[in-house]
Design a protein around this motif. Structure first.
Motif, short mmCIF file in Angstrom:
data_model
loop_
_atom_site.label_atom_id
_atom_site.label_comp_id
_atom_site.label_asym_id
_atom_site.label_seq_id
_atom_site.Cartn_x
_atom_site.Cartn_y
_atom_site.Cartn_z
N ASN A 189 -36.79 -88.44 -65.64
CA ASN A 189 -36.25 -88.38 -66.39
C ASN A 189 -37.10 -88.29 -68.01
N GLY A 190 -38.06 -88.55 -67.16
CA GLY A 190 -39.53 -88.04 -68.47
C GLY A 190 -39.53 -88.91 -68.97
N ILE A 191 -38.86 -90.43 -67.95
CA ILE A 191 -39.33 -91.67 -68.82
C ILE A 191 -40.82 -91.95 -67.97
N SER A 192 -41.64 -93.05 -68.72
CA SER A 192 -42.83 -93.43 -68.10
C SER A 192 -43.00 -95.17 -67.69
N ILE A 193 -43.61 -95.13 -66.50
CA ILE A 193 -43.89 -96.90 -67.03
C ILE A 193 -44.34 -97.62 -68.18
N ASP A 194 -44.63 -97.08 -68.41
CA ASP A 194 -44.87 -98.16 -69.85
C ASP A 194 -43.72 -98.08 -70.65
N GLU A 195 -42.99 -97.42 -70.79
CA GLU A 195 -41.49 -97.68 -71.05
C GLU A 195 -40.56 -98.43 -70.84
N CYS A 196 -40.92 -98.69 -69.66
CA CYS A 196 -40.08 -100.00 -68.87
C CYS A 196 -40.70 -101.20 -68.18
N GLU A 197 -40.84 -102.03 -69.16
CA GLU A 197 -42.02 -102.63 -69.17
C GLU A 197 -41.19 -104.07 -68.22
N CYS A 198 -40.37 -104.20 -68.04
CA CYS A 198 -39.33 -104.90 -67.29
C CYS A 198 -39.81 -104.75 -65.65
N ALA A 199 -39.88 -103.99 -65.84
CA ALA A 199 -39.65 -102.98 -64.44
C ALA A 199 -41.46 -103.19 -63.90
N LYS A 200 -42.64 -102.72 -64.81
CA LYS A 200 -44.01 -102.48 -65.03
C LYS A 200 -44.68 -104.00 -64.92
N ASP A 201 -43.71 -104.94 -65.13
CA ASP A 201 -44.50 -106.04 -64.81
C ASP A 201 -43.89 -106.42 -63.47
N PHE A 202 -42.71 -106.19 -62.46
CA PHE A 202 -42.90 -106.58 -61.31
C PHE A 202 -43.05 -106.22 -60.66
N LEU A 203 -43.66 -104.47 -60.62
CA LEU A 203 -43.79 -103.37 -59.51
C LEU A 203 -45.81 -103.37 -60.36
N VAL A 204 -46.18 -103.61 -60.99
CA VAL A 204 -47.78 -103.37 -60.85
C VAL A 204 -48.01 -105.43 -61.22
N ASN A 205 -47.29 -106.11 -61.98
CA ASN A 205 -48.31 -107.54 -62.08
C ASN A 205 -47.66 -108.46 -61.88
N ASP A 206 -46.93 -107.85 -60.20
CA ASP A 206 -46.14 -109.20 -59.87
C ASP A 206 -45.21 -109.66 -60.31
N GLY A 207 -44.52 -109.54 -61.71
CA GLY A 207 -43.67 -110.69 -62.38
C GLY A 207 -42.40 -110.83 -61.74
N TYR A 208 -41.53 -111.08 -63.24
CA TYR A 208 -40.49 -111.12 -62.78
C TYR A 208 -39.43 -110.38 -61.71
N PRO A 209 -38.79 -110.18 -61.18
CA PRO A 209 -38.06 -109.90 -59.78
C PRO A 209 -37.48 -109.11 -61.46
N CYS A 210 -37.28 -107.70 -61.48
CA CYS A 210 -36.41 -107.46 -62.73
C CYS A 210 -34.98 -107.27 -62.31
N PHE A 211 -33.96 -107.77 -61.58
CA PHE A 211 -32.62 -107.11 -61.09
C PHE A 211 -31.67 -108.57 -60.08
N GLY A 212 -30.58 -108.06 -60.49
CA GLY A 212 -29.77 -109.02 -59.83
C GLY A 212 -28.46 -108.09 -59.33
N TYR A 213 -27.75 -109.17 -58.00
CA TYR A 213 -26.68 -108.33 -57.26
C TYR A 213 -25.74 -108.48 -58.44
N TYR A 214 -24.69 -107.50 -58.16
CA TYR A 214 -23.50 -107.00 -58.50
C TYR A 214 -22.03 -106.73 -58.21
N TYR A 215 -21.46 -107.96 -58.18
CA TYR A 215 -20.38 -107.65 -57.80
C TYR A 215 -18.91 -108.00 -59.04
N ALA A 216 -19.20 -108.70 -60.52
CA ALA A 216 -18.25 -108.76 -60.94
C ALA A 216 -17.35 -107.78 -61.66
N LYS A 217 -17.91 -106.71 -61.72
CA LYS A 217 -16.38 -105.69 -61.97
C LYS A 217 -17.35 -104.34 -60.78
#
Ligand SMILES: [Zn+2]
Length: 324
Positions: A189-217
């Motif tokens: 969709n034309g969005i670069s990883i620089d616009e996705c700081e959470c994904a970049k931190d996890f994928l590139v810098n081995d930072g916080y895993p930016c996801f969670g299980y979702y079974y609420a709704k």
């Protein structure tokens, strides 16, 4: 397709400029679990072959049992067979064509009675049992035992369907594969990883895993019988760029790519039935706001009952009807 010569695409993982020589077709959903659609201008060839494949293999391993049970089709290569023990301790191999076979050493027992020698052979296939019986015949003939009545008996093995089903939540490698999948759709969709700081931190810098299980709704508005889906939604009001991923209709997570999103409001998704590979048109709604992201990360939206019910549902589709 992106025109790389006129676009400043860089590898989302190592930041090298992408050219015709190092650009790759990266599967949005890993091919190892049946994904088809690919994206170009996302990551470079070395990153695809090293990190990307490593992460996707972790996902393949995590879902091996369910992939075999549900009979998914890979674009490249068969799903490797898995081995497990049934409740009687017999080793059974389940292969991608749905065949169950006994594996391991064949068991032969002999008993000598008044009527002769009875050889009981338990083997994986009739062919294997015949081969063993032939060997025994030769052995007796060599010993000069020809006058003893000899009979062989195959024991028809009933393979118990009462097997354990194993599933794991995966490791860090699979976590990175989920986020890479979400990022691949963002890239499309034309969005670069620089616009996705959470994904970049996890994928590139081995930072916080930016996801969670979702079974609420329920997220899917028109839920089909069976699917893989990855969604993407940009919500500038909440400053969120969120992706919902569901594999095998029961594994459900939300990936938070950015909490700082100021682009346009939009929705996109890619869904398929991994048994046949056909694309599905699914509408969705991920009901999460900015203030709920911490709860997502804290596993507050995990619900073992919903997970169990959806897994049971998937297993009921399979001809094998394994226990969950
Ligand atoms: Zn790279």
């Amino acid at each position: 397709m992106h025109n790389l010569s006129s676009s400043p695409h860089r590898c989302a993982l190592c930041n090298v400029p992408l050219s015709e020589t190092n650009d790759t077709e990266e599967h949005i959903i890993p091919n190892s679990i049946g994904g088809r659609r690919t994206v170009r201008g996302f990551i470079c060839n070395p990153c695809n072959n090293n990190r990307g494949d490593h992460w996707d293999n972790a996902v393949a391993k995590q879902f091996t049992s369910i992939a075999l049970i549900t009979g998914i089709k890979r674009q490249h290569g068969d799903v490797p067979p898995i081995k497990f023990e049934d409740k009687d301790g017999k080793t059974i191999a389940l292969s991608a064509d749905g065949q169950m076979k006994l594996t391991g050493k064949a068991v032969v027992t002999e008993s000598v009675g008044s009527s002769g020698i009875t050889t009981n052979i338990r083997a994986g296939t009739d062919k294997e049992a015949d081969k063993i019986a032939e060997g025994f015949s030769k052995k007796y003939n060599k010993q000069g035992i020809n006058n003893i009545e000899y009979s062989k008996k195959y024991i028809a093995e009933e393979i118990s369907e009462d097997v354990e089903f194993e599933f794991s939540f995966g490791d860090k490698g699979s976590g990175k594969s989920y986020v890479k999948t979400a990022m691949a759709l963002a890239s499309k969709n034309g969005i670069s990883i620089d616009e996705c700081e959470c994904a970049k931190d996890f994928l590139v810098n081995d930072g916080y895993p930016c996801f969670g299980y979702y079974y609420a709704k329920e997220v899917l508005i028109n839920r089909p019988e069976f699917l893989h889906i990855v969604t993407l939604e940009g919500n500038p009001k909440e400053k969120l760029l969120l992706s919902y991923i569901e594999y095998f209709s029961f594994f459900r997570i939300v990936v938070c790519l950015s909490r700082n999103y100021l682009g346009k409001a939009f929705k996109d998704s890619y869904a398929l039935d991994p048994r046949a590979g056909g694309q599905l048109d699914i509408d969705f709604n991920v009901p999460l706001s900015a203030c709920e992201i911490e709860s997502l990360y804290n596993c507050d939206y995990y619900n073992p009952e919903v997970l169990g019910a959806s897994l049971k549902n998937v297993l009921s589709l399979s001809p094998r009807k394994m226990q969950s």
